[in-house]
Design an enzyme around this catalytic site. Structure first.
Site, PDB file in Angstrom:
ATOM      1  N   HIS A 157       5.694  -1.179 -14.737  1.00 37.55           N
ATOM      2  CA  HIS A 157       6.118  -1.912 -13.156  1.00 37.55           C
ATOM      3  C   HIS A 157       4.218  -1.930 -12.864  1.00 37.55           C
ATOM      4  CE1 HIS A 157       9.686  -0.947 -12.079  1.00 37.55           C
ATOM      5  NE2 HIS A 157       9.693  -0.217 -12.770  1.00 37.55           N
ATOM      6  N   ASP A 365      -3.174  -4.454  -8.774  1.00 40.41           N
ATOM      7  CA  ASP A 365      -1.271  -4.671  -8.277  1.00 40.41           C
ATOM      8  C   ASP A 365      -0.384  -5.005  -9.872  1.00 40.41           C
ATOM      9  OD1 ASP A 365       0.113  -2.910  -7.590  1.00 40.41           O
ATOM     10  OD2 ASP A 365      -0.360  -4.117  -5.135  1.00 40.41           O
TER      11      ASP A 365
HETATM   12  P1  ADQ Z   1       3.552   0.864  -5.114  1.00 41.49           P
HETATM   13  O1  ADQ Z   1       2.872   0.985  -5.769  1.00 41.49           O
HETATM   14  O2  ADQ Z   1       4.611   1.635  -4.382  1.00 41.49           O
HETATM   15  O3  ADQ Z   1       5.012  -0.051  -6.078  1.00 41.49           O
HETATM   16  P2  ADQ Z   1       4.295  -1.137  -3.662  1.00 41.49           P
HETATM   17  O4  ADQ Z   1       5.348  -2.900  -4.926  1.00 41.49           O
HETATM   18  O5  ADQ Z   1       3.499  -2.423  -3.165  1.00 41.49           O
HETATM   19  O6  ADQ Z   1       3.675  -0.193  -4.395  1.00 41.49           O
HETATM   20  O7  ADQ Z   1       5.358  -1.028  -2.859  1.00 41.49           O
HETATM   21  C1  ADQ Z   1       5.263  -0.066  -1.626  1.00 41.49           C
HETATM   22  C2  ADQ Z   1       6.977   0.128  -1.333  1.00 41.49           C
HETATM   23  O8  ADQ Z   1       6.785   1.670  -0.618  1.00 41.49           O
HETATM   24  C3  ADQ Z   1       7.118  -0.750  -0.191  1.00 41.49           C
HETATM   25  O9  ADQ Z   1       8.626  -0.955  -0.265  1.00 41.49           O
HETATM   26  C4  ADQ Z   1       7.103  -0.573   1.104  1.00 41.49           C
HETATM   27  O10 ADQ Z   1       8.247  -1.262   2.038  1.00 41.49           O
HETATM   28  C5  ADQ Z   1       7.128   0.929   0.982  1.00 41.49           C
HETATM   29  N1  ADQ Z   1       5.803   1.399   2.230  1.00 41.49           N
HETATM   30  C6  ADQ Z   1       5.002   1.495   2.044  1.00 41.49           C
HETATM   31  N2  ADQ Z   1       4.008   2.548   2.713  1.00 41.49           N
HETATM   32  C7  ADQ Z   1       4.965   2.826   3.701  1.00 41.49           C
HETATM   33  C8  ADQ Z   1       5.194   3.086   4.931  1.00 41.49           C
HETATM   34  N3  ADQ Z   1       4.444   3.547   5.197  1.00 41.49           N
HETATM   35  N4  ADQ Z   1       6.447   3.913   5.416  1.00 41.49           N
HETATM   36  C9  ADQ Z   1       7.439   3.429   4.303  1.00 41.49           C
HETATM   37  N5  ADQ Z   1       7.423   3.037   3.364  1.00 41.49           N
HETATM   38  C10 ADQ Z   1       6.325   2.172   2.746  1.00 41.49           C
HETATM   39  C11 ADQ Z   1       4.413  -0.109  -7.856  1.00 41.49           C
HETATM   40  C12 ADQ Z   1       3.845  -0.848  -8.257  1.00 41.49           C
HETATM   41  C13 ADQ Z   1       4.229  -2.100  -7.786  1.00 41.49           C
HETATM   42  C14 ADQ Z   1       4.846  -2.976  -8.242  1.00 41.49           C
HETATM   43  C15 ADQ Z   1       6.005  -1.625  -7.410  1.00 41.49           C
HETATM   44  C16 ADQ Z   1       7.294  -2.301  -8.507  1.00 41.49           C
HETATM   45  O11 ADQ Z   1       2.107  -0.453  -8.353  1.00 41.49           O
HETATM   46  O12 ADQ Z   1       2.187  -3.090  -9.023  1.00 41.49           O
HETATM   47  O13 ADQ Z   1       5.474  -4.019  -7.631  1.00 41.49           O
HETATM   48  O14 ADQ Z   1       5.983  -0.254  -7.953  1.00 41.49           O
HETATM   49  O15 ADQ Z   1       7.767  -2.291  -9.370  1.00 41.49           O
END
Ligand code: ADQ
Length: 475
Positions: A157, A365
């Site tokens: 990921h 990311d």
């Molecule tokens: P993450 O590093 O967690 O994922 P991201 O893809 O942005 O990063 O996902 C974050 C998720 O958490 C989103 O669905 C967002 O809505 C949720 N979220 C963030 N802050 C929140 C809050 N305060 N309250 C509720 N929900 C919140 C890892 C990798 C990424 C990759 C994903 C999926 O680092 O690059 O996109 O996995 O493969």
């Protein structure tokens, strides 16, 4: 068709889509597993006094969820240690934050072995096994040692780093060799896939054949690019829900006619939150005309609070946000609203919809699902503008965003300014292109592409060494 067995560090049972508050990975997998009568196996998140290997099994929404508890040294050495203080920083280009302690290596291998041993009794001969992410690179090797001959796939990921960075990990050969015990290795982007291919060719002395099969260390695995998506239909539904509408109204009222910029991230140094604050500070310094006419909402959920780099970052963000508000706030204008709370997905959708600018500026990311959620939540008639880092995996797909270098305060400030002034027609046409991509390349497309590639037979003939870019074929 055989069942799908998903193995990931943490397991979160498929939640009510509207209320789920899980991270990106959990949201994507719960959507994927809803369609299969599969098994989802992982760590419960709890630690026991000593490790027993005892499985807890329950059935949730048609999915068998099986978990084990780990022990405290597992949490320290495997989770906080090797996963989050070695692999996470190095894979996000932060070798300066990596802590190479031998006990971390041992903890990582021990827990990967424990995962393999614990899941073994659940496996049936025609199951397809799909292992998720950087915590569990060695699981296939351990399953092979236990005699498991099933197809096993791995999806990363996070980004795969350039060869020179990966080789800073003391036992990089062992990790790369363990990866080749999978039948299929999936990356988020072409960039990551090519970086892995480059390592196979240049450091491991292996080859990549025209069909995208990497061979090295006497083993072979197919490699490919599978960009993850969101459950777009589901997210759009959440965005249209009464809860989202209420949050939208609430934000609009509290904005009092001011333009709104939003950032939503886990509080992680890879997300570029500090650099984003500095860019916003730069914007306010350069453009007094924007004072009292704009505000930024940054939601940053606390994670990995046991790891010192995260504690340091939190302290710096408190300082910088305080400085910005100290310098610019007036009695009725707070330029930066900075909150560490977690929100329901439908609440988040309402916030996204209220924002004129979605500011997604990670320094690195794998993909970044927030960029896709922001787009999915917009009002088609009056959409906001996505400002996106060129170093998010999402930038390979979301070319109609305003693409920025997150390290440059000037670049980011300029893009915000451009976004705030963008005419409606341009906003609509950029958004349409982005929304089409988010809808078409959603989480179902991701899952289907990966599972289909995993089921495809491996070519038997030995490969010739070829151009690494040939390996990066899209699914
Ligand atoms: P993450 O590093 O967690 O994922 P991201 O893809 O942005 O990063 O996902 C974050 C998720 O958490 C989103 O669905 C967002 O809505 C949720 N979220 C963030 N802050 C929140 C809050 N305060 N309250 C509720 N929900 C919140 C890892 C990798 C990424 C990759 C994903 C999926 O680092 O690059 O996109 O996995 O493969």
């Amino acid at each position: 068709m055989g069942r799908l067995i998903v193995i990931s560090n943490r397991v979160s049972a498929p939640a009510d889509p509207g209320v789920g508050t899980s991270g990106g990975l959990a949201m994507a997998l719960s959507a994927a597993l809803r369609e299969y009568s599969g098994v989802w196996f992982g760590w419960s998140g709890r630690t026991a006094e000593s490790y027993t290997g005892q499985l807890s099994v329950e059935r949730v929404s048609g999915v068998t969820v099986a978990t084990i508890d780990l022990d405290e040294s597992d949490r320290q050495e495997y989770y906080n240690g090797y996963a989050n203080e070695v692999l996470w920083p190095v894979f996000h280009y932060r070798t300066d934050l990596a802590a190479y302690e031998r006990s971390f290596d041992e903890g990582y291998e021990r827990v990967n072995r424990r995962f393999a041993e614990a899941v073994l009794p659940l496996l049936e001969p025609d199951d397809f096994i799909w292992v998720q992410d950087y915590h569990l690179i060695s699981v296939a090797r351990e399953l092979r040692r236990l005699g498991v001959a099933n197809r096993i796939g791995f999806f990363l990921h996070i980004p795969w780093p350039s060869r020179r960075l990966f080789t800073t990990i003391p036992r990089h050969h062992e990790l790369a060799a363990a990866l080749l015990d999978y039948d299929l290795i999936g990356f988020q982007t072409r960039d990551s896939c090519e970086a892995f291919a480059h390592y196979v060719l240049e450091t491991a002395g292996g080859s990549i054949d025209a069909d995208g099969v990497a061979r090295a260390f006497g083993k072979a695995a197919r490699i490919g690019v599978f960009p993850i998506g969101i459950d777009a239909a589901d997210f759009a539904e959440a965005a249209a829900s009464p809860v989202a509408e209420a949050q939208h109204q609430r934000m609009r009222e509290s904005a009092a006619g001011r333009k709104m910029i939003i950032g939503v991230d886990r509080l992680d140094y890879s997300k570029g939150i500090e650099e984003r604050f500095l860019a916003y500070e730069n914007l306010l310094a350069l453009h007094p005309d924007l004072h009292e006419r704009v505000f930024m909402l940054q939601i940053a959920t606390l994670t990995r609070e046991d790891v010192s780099a995260y504690q340091d970052l939190r302290a710096r963000l408190d300082t910088v946000s305080g400085r910005i508000n100290g310098a610019y706030a007036t009695v009725d204008w707070v330029p930066l609203r900075y909150v560490n709370r977690r929100y329901r997905r439908d609440e988040l959708a309402g916030f996204y919809r209220a924002a004129d600018i979605g500011l997604v500026t990670p320094l690195r990311d794998g993909m970044n699902l927030v960029a896709k959620e922001y787009v999915a939540a917009q009002d088609p008639e009056d959409p906001g503008v996505l400002v996106l880092s060129e170093f998010a995996g999402a930038a390979e797909q979301m070319k109609a965003a305003l693409i920025v270098n997150p390290m440059s305060r000037e670049d980011v400030a300029e893009a915000i300014r451009k976004g705030l002034a963008m005419p409606l027609e341009e906003r609509r046409s950029r958004w349409r292109e982005l929304a089409d991509g988010v809808e078409q390349r959603d989480v179902t497309a991701w899952r289907d592409a990966f599972v289909e590639a995993l089921r495809r037979p491996q070519p038997a003939s030995p490969a010739q060494a070829l151009d690494p870019t040939a390996a990066a074929g899209r699914p």
